[in-house]
Design an enzyme around this catalytic site. Structure first.
Site, PDB file in Angstrom:
ATOM      1  N   ASP A  81       8.415  -8.824  -7.004  1.00 31.39           N
ATOM      2  CA  ASP A  81       7.341  -8.109  -7.713  1.00 31.39           C
ATOM      3  C   ASP A  81       7.532  -7.251  -8.777  1.00 31.39           C
ATOM      4  O   ASP A  81       8.725  -7.074  -9.140  1.00 31.39           O
ATOM      5  CB  ASP A  81       6.848  -7.105  -6.195  1.00 31.39           C
ATOM      6  CG  ASP A  81       5.535  -6.086  -6.679  1.00 31.39           C
ATOM      7  OD1 ASP A  81       4.549  -6.574  -7.292  1.00 31.39           O
ATOM      8  OD2 ASP A  81       5.530  -5.122  -5.913  1.00 31.39           O
ATOM      9  N   HIS A  82       6.760  -6.628  -9.444  1.00 30.92           N
ATOM     10  CA  HIS A  82       7.006  -5.773 -10.754  1.00 30.92           C
ATOM     11  C   HIS A  82       8.532  -5.992 -11.130  1.00 30.92           C
ATOM     12  O   HIS A  82       9.330  -5.305 -10.692  1.00 30.92           O
ATOM     13  CB  HIS A  82       6.737  -4.400 -10.500  1.00 30.92           C
ATOM     14  CG  HIS A  82       5.405  -4.121 -10.219  1.00 30.92           C
ATOM     15  ND1 HIS A  82       4.547  -3.749 -11.304  1.00 30.92           N
ATOM     16  CD2 HIS A  82       4.390  -4.019  -9.102  1.00 30.92           C
ATOM     17  CE1 HIS A  82       3.305  -3.627 -11.035  1.00 30.92           C
ATOM     18  NE2 HIS A  82       3.353  -3.671  -9.669  1.00 30.92           N
ATOM     19  N   SER A 189      -3.052  -0.121  -0.824  1.00 31.83           N
ATOM     20  CA  SER A 189      -2.997   0.904  -0.040  1.00 31.83           C
ATOM     21  C   SER A 189      -4.198   1.669   0.020  1.00 31.83           C
ATOM     22  O   SER A 189      -4.569   2.563  -1.140  1.00 31.83           O
ATOM     23  CB  SER A 189      -1.580   1.680  -0.113  1.00 31.83           C
ATOM     24  OG  SER A 189      -0.580   0.724  -0.040  1.00 31.83           O
ATOM     25  N   THR A 211       2.758   0.867  -0.670  1.00 27.17           N
ATOM     26  CA  THR A 211       2.866   2.488  -0.416  1.00 27.17           C
ATOM     27  C   THR A 211       2.691   2.596   1.000  1.00 27.17           C
ATOM     28  O   THR A 211       3.488   3.448   1.682  1.00 27.17           O
ATOM     29  CB  THR A 211       1.864   3.379  -1.347  1.00 27.17           C
ATOM     30  OG1 THR A 211       2.102   2.929  -2.873  1.00 27.17           O
ATOM     31  CG2 THR A 211       2.152   4.787  -1.002  1.00 27.17           C
TER      32      THR A 211
HETATM   33 ZN   LIG Z   1       1.594  -3.202  -8.533  1.00 31.91          ZN
END
Ligand SMILES: [Zn+2]
Length: 258
Positions: A81-82, A189, A211
């Site tokens: 991710d990211h 989220s 989150t």
């Molecule tokens: Zn993201």
């Protein structure tokens, strides 16, 4: 079993459901995510972001996910991710991640596109799929991610919403009508159930949840510790697995029933 990201997502977009992408940071979160998928018989994406490299390195994440996925009967994707660093993208590919996200959202748009194309070239050479962030997301509360200055998303935010979320499904419809690649929604989220369903019906095939996994688990652990009862760390760890599983189960049920 571990599977390829792109096939799973194309299948999801075709059949109008979404695959959840759930962030992990340690053994407990990985175990909670995979257990929830196994229980529901729902394929899912285990996501690990470069921001958590202080917690675990790529090889360690791969080893754990691989071992648990091997024992489970559901398809599991291990996704980076990211990631802003080219070096970390290469490390993840070498470690065995099946897909990577290049996050060039802090770069000027043209440069982001150019860098993304470079990542696509090296990843596709070894059959690894790529997700990109062309544009940027705003930051909400309790998010661990950076907020963009210029926001181009359809209205979701990283983290929890400060007020009522306003998601522009019309923009999504226009994008989905022009391209048939699976689209991704970050900031799952706290997004209302009906909005999530509408997004899935209109082309979203992957939804990220980060989150709430952290926030909910920490809140529940607080309650446990405030109860006055004392816990052995091993018991607390199992409780954490359970809390993570609850959050993942909640979202997985929404994602697959749009
Ligand atoms: Zn993201």
């Amino acid at each position: 079993m571990m599977v390829d990201f792109s096939e799973l997502l194309k299948e999801a977009r075709r059949h109008k459901y979404a695959v959840g992408s759930f962030n992990v940071y340690n053994y407990e979160t990985i175990r909670g995510v995979i257990d929830a998928g196994q229980e529901l018989g729902y394929p899912l994406i285990v996501a690990f972001a470069e921001g958590y490299l202080n917690n675990m390195d790529m090889d360690e994440v791969y080893a754990l996910v691989h071992a648990m996925a091997h024992k489970s009967s559901i398809p599991v994707v291990l996704h980076l991710d990211h990631c802003k660093s080219f070096e970390n993208i290469v490390k993840a590919i070498r470690a065995g991640f099946t897909s990577v996200m290049f996050d060039g959202s802090s770069l000027p748009f043209e440069e982001n596109i150019k860098k993304t194309a470079e990542v696509v070239a090296i990843a596709h050479a070894v059959d690894v799929s790529v997700e990109a962030e062309l544009g940027a997301l705003a930051g909400g509360e309790f998010s661990n991610e950076e907020a963009g200055d210029e926001v181009y998303s359809i209205g979701t935010v990283h983290g929890m919403y400060k007020g009522t979320p306003r998601i522009d499904v019309e923009v999504l419809k226009k994008i989905a009508a022009r391209i048939d690649i699976p689209l991704v929604l970050h900031g799952g989220s706290g997004t209302p159930e009906e909005t999530i369903r509408e997004c899935i019906r209109n082309g979203i095939a992957k939804i990220n949840v980060n989150t709430e996994i952290s926030y909910y688990t920490v809140e529940q652990v607080k309650v446990l510790l405030q109860s006055g009862k004392s816990y052995h760390l091993s018991q607390l760890a199992l409780k954490e697995v359970g809390y993570v599983r609850e959050v993942v189960t909640k979202y997985a049920k929404i994602f697959r029933s749009a």
